[in-house]
Design an enzyme around this catalytic site. Structure first.
Site, PDB file in Angstrom:
ATOM      1  N   LYS A 121     -16.920 -26.550  59.870  1.00 12.00           N
ATOM      2  CA  LYS A 121     -15.685 -25.806  59.505  1.00 12.00           C
ATOM      3  C   LYS A 121     -14.857 -26.664  58.584  1.00 12.00           C
ATOM      4  CE  LYS A 121     -13.851 -21.982  61.141  1.00 12.00           C
ATOM      5  NZ  LYS A 121     -14.745 -20.684  61.868  1.00 12.00           N
TER       6      LYS A 121
ATOM      7  N   GLY B 121      -4.275  -8.537  65.710  1.00 13.39           N
ATOM      8  CA  GLY B 121      -4.756  -8.998  64.467  1.00 13.39           C
ATOM      9  C   GLY B 121      -5.370  -8.024  63.617  1.00 13.39           C
TER      10      GLY B 121
ATOM     11  N   GLY C  18      -6.764  -8.221  60.606  1.00 10.74           N
ATOM     12  CA  GLY C  18      -7.415  -8.934  59.486  1.00 10.74           C
ATOM     13  C   GLY C  18      -8.817  -8.362  59.211  1.00 10.74           C
ATOM     14  N   ASN C  19      -9.848  -8.893  58.985  1.00  5.36           N
ATOM     15  CA  ASN C  19     -11.275  -8.639  58.803  1.00  5.36           C
ATOM     16  C   ASN C  19     -11.701  -8.036  60.249  1.00  5.36           C
ATOM     17  OD1 ASN C  19     -14.323  -9.229  59.296  1.00  5.36           O
ATOM     18  ND2 ASN C  19     -14.048  -8.847  57.270  1.00  5.36           N
TER      19      ASN C  19
ATOM     20  N   GLY D   4      -9.886  -7.513  63.163  1.00  2.00           N
ATOM     21  CA  GLY D   4      -9.294  -6.784  63.898  1.00  2.00           C
ATOM     22  C   GLY D   4      -9.443  -5.296  63.190  1.00  2.00           C
TER      23      GLY D   4
HETATM   24  N1  GLU Z   1     -15.801 -17.792  59.806  1.00  5.11           N
HETATM   25  C1  GLU Z   1     -16.777 -16.948  60.951  1.00  5.11           C
HETATM   26  C2  GLU Z   1     -16.839 -17.479  62.182  1.00  5.11           C
HETATM   27  O1  GLU Z   1     -15.786 -18.278  62.627  1.00  5.11           O
HETATM   28  C3  GLU Z   1     -17.947 -16.837  60.119  1.00  5.11           C
HETATM   29  C4  GLU Z   1     -18.734 -18.149  59.965  1.00  5.11           C
HETATM   30  C5  GLU Z   1     -20.077 -18.135  58.999  1.00  5.11           C
HETATM   31  O2  GLU Z   1     -20.459 -17.116  58.701  1.00  5.11           O
HETATM   32  O3  GLU Z   1     -20.541 -19.132  58.584  1.00  5.11           O
HETATM   33  O4  GLU Z   1     -17.664 -17.193  62.919  1.00  5.11           O
END
Ligand code: GLU
Length: 441
Positions: A130, A242, A244-245, A247
């Protein structure tokens, strides 16, 4: 050395100076402490040996960077950025990059740990990572956002790449940001590397179906769970935190495809509620214009973004940030089913309260794994240079999510444990096995 109850089995590790390794907080609500506690419970049930357990409690490696960015007024602002590579035993690290004013290294560590369990539970050949930048993207111009995104890649390029670590969108990051990052990385390498990042726009090697994949994957998991729980999703009412994408796509899929009634949506500015159902398309339009739910004509407004968590509904969908359902409000949750599209929305104390109440919980790293699953499909398509149509992406996503839910459900039955712990058992066991086979532990 700082004594904490942060070691294996809740004991402090004698040889670890927690401040020296940069734990930003030793509070019980710290997401990384929560992630470690969740792992500890699974490790005990799986009877993991000590080295395996310790390897899984900590990130393999992480990078901190300072990013000088020229702002529109001509001054240079120095931002702080992180990338945590939690575990790559099963494949390259994978996980989003968040832009958030309250970002901390511990939050990124927790999210990187959860990515490790997420890729393992859906059984894609990837590890967990992350990234994050401490910033408030709502105050940045498009030019500043682009320069910040490129500055992050310039510092992180040495640890990113197809075979090393592949970022994606997350809180407040978008396909456009992925495009800038891919471009910067490609310039550094001297050739196009579309597959170094996922969640890209379609003309730059993005995948069909990636946009709503997190929400859609969650809906697939919920459909499988509802079949077993004999819950009619078309007759159910839903409250979503939420917009966003995750929600907003969930609201649309629930209303348009399941025929469900979305009665509430909570956002930063408050909650909008209508017991007869919100017009989610009109709300989307309103949200696009105002970045909030206040002032929407089709419902009653409450100036509390957490009110949506306590309203009468069948299904509660936290799709915003971590630590939203806590010991303080879990007792007032009325939903029968909890679909966690956010990462880490429920604290362990709240978890226990919800389990006692008999709420059917679909835990985050299972319920929201649709995003990374289609990210994996995107990497495969980039590697082949051959692209799938939307039907094929959805069919394969459905198969992955259904198989993951079934594995978790089976573990829950076998061990007589709640779904979250069952998901940990499945995922942690897969990562532990990979480490053992590689000879790490
Ligand atoms: N950010 C998204 C998650 O938390 C997607 C991560 C990704 O596609 O690598 O799962």
């Amino acid at each position: 050395m700082t004594k904490t109850s942060n070691g294996a089995g809740g004991q402090p590790l004698e040889n670890v100076d927690y401040h020296a390794i940069g734990m930003s907080s030793l509070d019980a609500s710290d997401p990384f402490i929560i992630a470690q506690r969740q792992l500890d419970t699974a490790a005990e049930l799986l009877a993991l040996d000590e080295p395996t357990h310790q390897m899984l409690r900590w990130p393999l490696r992480e990078m901190h960077a300072h990013l000088p960015v020229r702002m529109d007024d001509g001054r240079i602002h120095v931002f702080h950025g992180f990338r945590v590579q939690y575990n790559d035993a099963r494949g390259p690290c994978k996980g989003g990059i968040r832009f958030h004013p309250l970002e901390t290294i511990d939050t990124v560590r927790a999210l990187a740990a959860w990515m490790t369990w997420k890729t393992a539970v859906v059984d894609v050949p990837l590890g967990g990572g992350k990234g994050g930048i401490v910033c408030d993207p709502t105050t940045l111009s498009a030019g500043e956002l682009e320069r910040l995104s490129r500055a992050y890649v310039r510092q992180m390029a040495r640890i990113l790449g197809l075979e090393k670590d592949v970022p994606a969108p997350d809180v407040y990051t978008t396909p456009q940001i992925m495009a800038w990052m891919m471009d910067e990385y490609s310039v550094i390498q001297g050739h196009n590397e579309f597959g170094m990042i996922t969640g890209k726009p379609l003309p730059l090697g993005g995948s069909e179906g990636r946009g709503d994949a997190t929400a859609r994957g969650g809906v697939y998991v919920m459909q499988e769970a509802a079949r077993i729980a004999k819950l009619d999703l078309g007759k159910a009412t839903y409250s979503i935190q939420g917009f966003g994408n995750a929600g907003s796509n969930a609201a649309r899929i629930i209303a348009d495809e399941l025929g469900g009634t979305v009665v509430a949506v909570g956002e930063i500015d408050g909650t909008i509620y209508n017991a007869r159902g919100l017009d989610v398309h009109a709300l989307e339009e309103h949200f696009r214009r105002t970045r909030g739910v206040r002032g929407f004509k089709g419902g009653d407004f409450m100036p509390n973004s957490r009110a949506c968590l306590e309203l009468t509904c069948d299904v509660l969908v936290p799709a915003a940030l971590e630590n939203q359902i806590t010991a303080d409000n879990a007792g007032r949750v009325k939903a029968r089913l909890l679909l966690e599209l956010a990462n880490g929305p429920t604290t362990p104390e709240a978890d226990a309260i919800l389990t006692d109440k008999g709420v059917l919980l679909l835990p985050d790293f299972l319920a929201n794994a649709g995003g990374v699953t289609v990210s994996y499909f995107e990497m495969v398509q980039n590697a082949y240079g051959y692209y799938w149509d939307l039907d094929l992406v959805r069919e394969r996503l459905l198969r992955k999510m259904t198989a993951a839910f079934r594995a978790v459900h089976e573990a829950a039955q076998t061990h007589q444990v709640p779904n979250r712990l069952a998901a940990y058992l499945v995922a942690v066991n897969r990562v532990a096995q990979a480490m053992k086979l590689r000879g790490w532990v």
